[in-house]
Motif scaffolding. Structure first.
Motif: not given
Lengths: 263, 263, 263, 263
Positions: B25-31, B181-187
Motif C-alpha cells: 500500500y502506498p503511504i505518506t509518513v511524517l518527515d 522520531w525515526i531520525e533520532e533512532l538513526v542517530e
C-alpha cells in the motif's frame, strides 16, 4: 478420462518453455573428496510445446525426476533431459538444479576444520544443437578496497563479497577425472579476492587473514579480471561468465562487475 | 446474499488474530525536516475473533485502511486500530506497517548529499489494556572488529552491519514535538557503531570514514550496549529492544547480539 | 596473543543474547520411517553475556556444533545448549535449527509416490528455569473458501495456504517413541485444511482432490481452530501456536489467522 | 589525493559491466491517469570498462542519478544512460530500475475502489548500436485449471499466478501518447488469465469473480499464448517476452511457461 492437454490448439503459437519450477527435492551430488554428498535442491524442468498441442503433462516431469532417485551429476542431468524429451515428445528440454554444497576447509594457521557452504547450480539443455551443460558456483570472499587503503593513514574498508562463476567445458567429460569440479571453481574464486572466508577461525587465523586481505586489496573489477585470467588459461574452459558483488561496508548498496567470455 | 462469516461456530475456540497480511500500500509518513514523505508499505492488520463467530469480514480491513487514505502516523495507526475494533466488533486490534524511509545525509568531508534508506515499522495494538505503539528503525552501519585490530600488525576486518532499534514511549505523544522520531533512532544507531554508511562518498570522505572506523572498533556486543546506554538515558523511553547483526567479512555467517530493557 | 573479549566492560549492561546467526550447516535428523534423513540447516546459536565481560568467543559456537558432527535431534539440541553454557561460561543458551524435511507421500487414488518438503525448526533454550524445546512444522495445504462456495452458482476460489504448528511437550521425551514427530504435525495440519497438497498427481488424483476440497471448504479461521481442537485433545501437548496464511487466489495479499494456547 | 582507479591495468581484459547494484532510491514515475506517482526503486547502473583502466568511479553513478532528482521515465532513463557514458567515459551504459506501481481498480460489481500493486521495471541500455528500452510489468492474476474442471463433477482447482510481460517498442516514443503504458500491459495480462485479482471485493464481486474464473479455465500455456496473441497484434511492439508462473494450489511447486518473440 478426458485428456485436456492433448487437445489441439488453434492459436498457432508454440510455447518456448513449459514445465515446473520451485520444486524442492533431496539430491545426491558428486563430492571430489568424499565421493558423494547429500543435499537439497530447488529444481526447474521445462520442455518446448509445439503450436498444435494445448498443454504439456506436468506429472511426467516429476516421474522422470523420481526415476533418477535424486542422483544428480552432469551425466544424470543429460539423462533427465533426454528422458524429458522422450516422455513429453519434445524437441528441447531444459533443467536447472540449484543446491548448497559443503566443503571442509582448514583454517590457515590453526588448521581448525570448518564447513563452508557454496551455492551451486547445474544448468542443462538438450535440443537440435545437441547437449549443453553449465556449472555455476557462488563463492563468498573478503574484498579490501585499494582506494581506501591508498588514501587512508591506517586501515582500509573491507567486506564480504560474492563471486559467481559459470563455466562450460570444451568437450563433454566422459569420466569424473575430466570434469571441471565445484572445488576447482571455489579455488579460482578464492584466489582472486583479498582473502577467503571460513566458518571457524581462531585468533592466529584472524590475524593472518586480516593481514593477508590488507596485503591484497582488490576492486570488483580486479576480482572479475583475476578470475577471467585463470579461466582463460584453463584449456578445458569453452565459455565462462563471472560476476562479483561486494556488500560495501561504507555504503548500503553493492559494487558490481561482470565479464563474459568464449574461447 | 448469505453471510457465511456471521454463522455461529460451535468449536468453542476463540481466534487470537485474524486478518490480512502481505498487503502492499502506498503511504505518506511524517518527515521531521520536509514535513511529509511518500513511500510504499507492507501492511498486516488483524483483530481477535470471539469463539461464537465463524469468520471475520476481510474486506472491512481494506475499507478501514482506504478511509485513512494512506496517511500513516502514530496517531492514524491508533485511529485505524479503533476503527478496526468498531467495524469488526472486536476487543483487540493489531496493525503492522513496514516501509522504507529516506533521509538526505551529507558526506562527512565533501558535504556531498546522498539519500540513505532505513527500513522502518510502526506496530500498534489496541485492547483491554489500552493503546500501544512501537516504532522500529533498521540502520545499516560499518563495524570494525576490535579483536582483529588488536591482533594484526595492520588493518582490521570490518563489514556492513544492521542495527534494529524498537522503542516504546513512556507517554503517548500528543504533538509532533513530543514524538520519538525515526531520525533520532538513526542517530543513536550510527553513533553506536564504528562509522555510519552513506550513499555518496568522495575520496576525502572515504579516507575520513576508513580512519574513523579504525579508531572506533566495536563488537556486536559493544553496539547493542552503546545503543542501550543512550536509550536508557532518554527519559521518554519506556521500553526498547536493540539487535545488531554483522555480515562478518571473514565468515559467511553473521554475528548477532540483542538487549531488551524496560524502565 | 591478546584476548580482547575477556577484557572487563564497565558499561554495566548485560547482553541478553550474543552469538552467530545465518550459519548454514549439513545435518542429520531422525526420520520416523527411514531412521535418519540428511538435510541442510540454517542455524542460530546464542548465549547471554554477563555485564562484566566485553565479548563472547564466537569460534567456540562453531566448535561446539562441530563436536556434535551434524547429528541434530531433540536430545542433541539439549546437549548443544549445555555445551554452549559450559564452553562459554553462560547462564543461558539458545539454539534455533531450521531445515527442510522430506516425506514420501502416496497420491490419494493412483498411489503414485512423490516427495513433499516441509520447513521444520527445532528451537531449544536452557537456563535457570531448566531446558525448553519447541518443534515447528510448516505445511502447505489447499484451502477452499466457504463464502465463495456458498455465494456462487458453481466453483469456489481456492489456493495454496501454509499452516505452521509450533508445539511444546508436557514432559521431556526420553525415548523416540515418546516424541511428538514431524510426521504427526503434518497429519494434523493436512486434516485441518480443505485438502493436502502433493508433488505428483495423476488425473484420477486431481479429480479426487478437486472434489474433496470443494466438499471441505475452510476459512483461515477454521484451519487454526481445526488444528487447535486436535492439539488440545493430545495429552502430550503442553503448549502450541498455530498460524495459517492463505495466498488468496482472488487477492494479491494473504489471509492470516493465529491461535496460541497453553494447557 | 591518489586516484587508484585511474591507474593503468596490464591484464589486458576489458570488464563488460561495472557499477552499483541494490541501490534503493525514491523515484517519481509517469501515471497515465494521475500524471505522476511517487514510489521507491531498486536500481542497478553499470558501464563497460576498457581494458587499460584499473577501475571505474563508483561515486559518479550516484551523482548522475542525483542530478535527475528521482524523475524516472523512459526519457530520463535514456538521459541517465548518456550522462553515465559521458561522466564515466564509457562506450556502453546499462540501467535497471525496479519499482512497485499502484493502480486504483474498481471491483467488478460493487465498484468499490482498491489499490493494486504491480512490480514494474525499466531496463535501458545505450551503446554502439544506439539506445534500447524495455518495459516490464508483473501482474498477479487468478488461473483456474481446465484439466481439473473437465475431470471433476464439481469445483476446479485455482490459484494465484503471476504474469510478467517485457516489451520493446518498434520506435522510440517521442510523446507520452506514443508510449506503451504499464496500464496497457496490466490489461493484456488480466485479459489473458481466468480472472483479475483485486485488493477489495464485496460479496457480489466474489460471486462474480468465482464464476468468471470457472467459465474461463486456462493452463499456464494458455496464459502465455493469450498474451502473445495480443502483443503480436499490437503494431507498436517490436519484441516481447512473457512468462507465467502459477502457485499451484494442489502442489507445493509452480507451473511455468514462457514465450519470447520478435517482429
Amino acid at each position: 478420462m478426458v485428456d485436456v492437454q492433448n487437445r489441439p490448439d488453434n492459436r498457432n503459437i508454440p510455447v518456448d518453455q513449459v514445465g515446473v519450477s520451485d520444486l524442492r527435492y533431496p539430491i545426491t551430488v558428486l563430492d571430489r573428496h568424499r565421493g558423494r554428498q547429500d543435499t537439497v535442491a530447488n529444481i526447474t524442468m521445462t520442455v518446448n510445446l509445439p503450436h498444435h498441442f494445448k498443454g504439456t503433462h506436468m506429472s511426467r516431469f516429476i516421474e522422470v525426476l523420481n526415476s533418477h532417485r535424486g542422483e544428480v551429476t552432469m551425466w544424470t542431468v543429460l539423462h533427465i533431459l533426454h528422458d524429458l524429451q522422450e516422455r513429453l515428445d519434445a524437441e528441447r528440454a531444459h533443467v536447472e538444479v540449484v543446491f548448497p554444497y559443503f566443503l571442509e576447509k582448514l583454517a590457515p594457521v590453526s588448521r581448525a576444520p570448518g564447513l563452508m557452504e557454496y551455492e551451486c547450480a547445474f544448468v542443462g539443455e538438450s535440443g537440435a544443437g545437441g547437449d549443453d551443460f553449465v556449472l555455476s558456483v557462488k563463492v563468498p570472499v573478503t574484498s579490501l578496497c585499494p582506494c581506501s587503503k591508498a588514501l587512508s593513514r591506517y586501515g582500509a574498508h573491507n567486506q564480504r563479497g560474492h563471486i559467481t562463476i559459470e563455466a562450460r567445458s570444451c568437450t563433454v567429460a566422459e569420466k569424473p577425472e575430466e570434469l571441471i569440479w565445484i572445488e576447482e571453481l571455489v579455488e579460482v574464486a578464492e584466489a582472486s579476492a583479498s582473502a577467503p572466508v571460513y566458518a571457524l577461525l581462531k585468533r592466529d587465523d584472524e590475524k593472518e587473514l586480516t593481514e593477508r586481505a590488507y596485503d591484497h586489496p582488490v576492486f570488483v573489477e580486479d576480482i572479475v579480471r583475476n578470475v577471467a585470467q585463470k579461466m582463460m588459461a584453463d584449456p578445458r574452459v569453452a565459455w565462462f561468465r563471472v560476476t562479483a558483488v561486494n556488500q560495501e561496508s561504507i555504503h548500503n548498496h553493492s559494487a558490481f562487475a561482470k565479464i563474459e567470455w568464449r574461447r
